[in-house]
Design a protein around this motif. Structure first.
Motif, PDB file in Angstrom:
ATOM      1  N   ASP A 293       0.835  -1.201   0.000  1.00  0.00           N
ATOM      2  CA  ASP A 293       0.000   0.000   0.000  1.00  0.00           C
ATOM      3  C   ASP A 293       0.872   1.254   0.000  1.00  0.00           C
ATOM      4  O   ASP A 293       2.099   1.186  -0.113  1.00  0.00           O
ATOM      5  N   LYS A 294       0.277   2.376   0.201  1.00  0.00           N
ATOM      6  CA  LYS A 294       0.969   3.659   0.072  1.00  0.00           C
ATOM      7  C   LYS A 294       2.060   3.884   1.114  1.00  0.00           C
ATOM      8  O   LYS A 294       2.910   4.759   0.962  1.00  0.00           O
ATOM      9  N   TYR A 295       2.087   3.074   2.184  1.00  0.00           N
ATOM     10  CA  TYR A 295       3.056   3.304   3.259  1.00  0.00           C
ATOM     11  C   TYR A 295       4.414   2.657   2.983  1.00  0.00           C
ATOM     12  O   TYR A 295       5.373   2.888   3.714  1.00  0.00           O
ATOM     13  N   GLY A 296       4.496   1.812   1.981  1.00  0.00           N
ATOM     14  CA  GLY A 296       5.788   1.246   1.616  1.00  0.00           C
ATOM     15  C   GLY A 296       6.076  -0.087   2.276  1.00  0.00           C
ATOM     16  O   GLY A 296       5.373  -0.541   3.194  1.00  0.00           O
ATOM     17  N   PHE A 297       7.140  -0.737   1.815  1.00  0.00           N
ATOM     18  CA  PHE A 297       7.483  -2.092   2.244  1.00  0.00           C
ATOM     19  C   PHE A 297       7.762  -2.174   3.747  1.00  0.00           C
ATOM     20  O   PHE A 297       7.190  -3.012   4.452  1.00  0.00           O
ATOM     21  N   LYS A 298       8.641  -1.329   4.264  1.00  0.00           N
ATOM     22  CA  LYS A 298       9.043  -1.420   5.667  1.00  0.00           C
ATOM     23  C   LYS A 298       7.865  -1.236   6.606  1.00  0.00           C
ATOM     24  O   LYS A 298       7.734  -1.955   7.607  1.00  0.00           O
ATOM     25  N   ASP A 299       7.004  -0.296   6.298  1.00  0.00           N
ATOM     26  CA  ASP A 299       5.846  -0.061   7.150  1.00  0.00           C
ATOM     27  C   ASP A 299       4.868  -1.233   7.079  1.00  0.00           C
ATOM     28  O   ASP A 299       4.303  -1.638   8.101  1.00  0.00           O
TER      29      ASP A 299
END
Length: 260
Positions: free
Chosen positions: A170-176
């Motif tokens: 989603d929009k928060y990225g892989f790490k998040d």
């Protein structure tokens, strides 16, 4: 009159004796055939050790039993295509292992030295495909599919399984995304080990965890694009986890590869 009756009675006695002998011979023949079938049940010869390991029994070929495989009539056959019959011994029914195993997609290997029959399947390739990527792993063992889509595969047997999934970020990225996944896992799992690893040239987060009924090893793998990531997970029933399957995850993850 008395002489005729005695003659008729003697004829009946003789007929009964012949019939009894015939029945006894037939039963003996069935027992011999059954012993031969048992001896060659794997499709191989008895070998030099036959005298020391085989025990003579009395069994019967049961021509009345019908077998269905996935709803279709199935005929038992040996490696030469000859028809085989189920064997009835002490109230239990016995089927030739090679015929049944190969019909269900398994291979049977026979080791004469150790007199061991091994059942196994060829490697199964699990592939996930999206517009952005194509990745795959290979698994060995007697596992069957329990869930299959283009981006998620689950194969399992009665105590072990593997899950292979491609997930959109989603929009928060892989790490998040992974951080939130880990926090969710901690709610119902005991984390044994967590570390960063590389799977080929891709970076991943490895987690070894324990749940109430299973030991689970998994890795979240960062994709070479920013839109998705990959998950490889191997779960083993807690009571069955041992040194013998401790490296099951390592064997699976070593086969991870991109094909586009």
């Amino acid at each position: 009159m008395i002489v005729q009756i005695e003659r008729d009675l003697q004829e009946e006695i003789n007929l009964f004796i012949k019939l009894k002998r015939k029945i006894k011979l037939k039963l003996k023949k069935n027992a011999i055939i059954s012993s031969i079938t048992l001896a060659f049940i794997l499709g191989g010869s008895l070998g030099a050790k036959a005298d020391s390991v085989l025990e003579s029994i009395s069994a019967y070929l049961d021509h009345s039993i019908k077998i269905k495989l996935y709803g279709t009539d199935f005929a038992l056959k040996d490696s030469e295509g000859n028809k085989l019959e189920p064997i009835n011994y002490n109230g239990s029914t016995y089927l030739p292992i090679r015929s049944v195993a190969e019909a269900t997609g398994m291979k049977v290997k026979w080791d004469e030295e150790s007199r061991t029959a091994t059942l196994e399947k060829d490697s199964i390739v699990l592939a996930n495909t999206t517009d952005k990527s194509g990745v795959k792993i290979s698994i060995d063992g007697l596992w069957s599919p329990t869930y299959i889509t283009d981006v998620k595969k689950i194969y399992s047997n009665w105590y072990m399984g593997v899950q292979f999934e491609t997930t959109t970020i989603d929009k928060y990225g892989f790490k998040d995304n992974i951080s939130r996944k880990i926090e969710e896992l901690k709610k119902h799992s005991r984390i044994i080990e967590m570390k960063e690893i590389y799977v080929g040239d891709l970076k991943g987060t490895y987690i070894d965890r324990e749940e109430s009924d299973a030991r689970i090893k998994m890795v979240f793998i960062e994709s070479n694009n920013s839109d998705e990531y990959f998950t490889v997970e191997v779960f083993i029933e807690k009571s069955k986890y041992s040194d013998e399957n401790n490296d099951a995850f390592d064997r699976v993850i070593s086969t991870f590869a991109r094909y586009r």
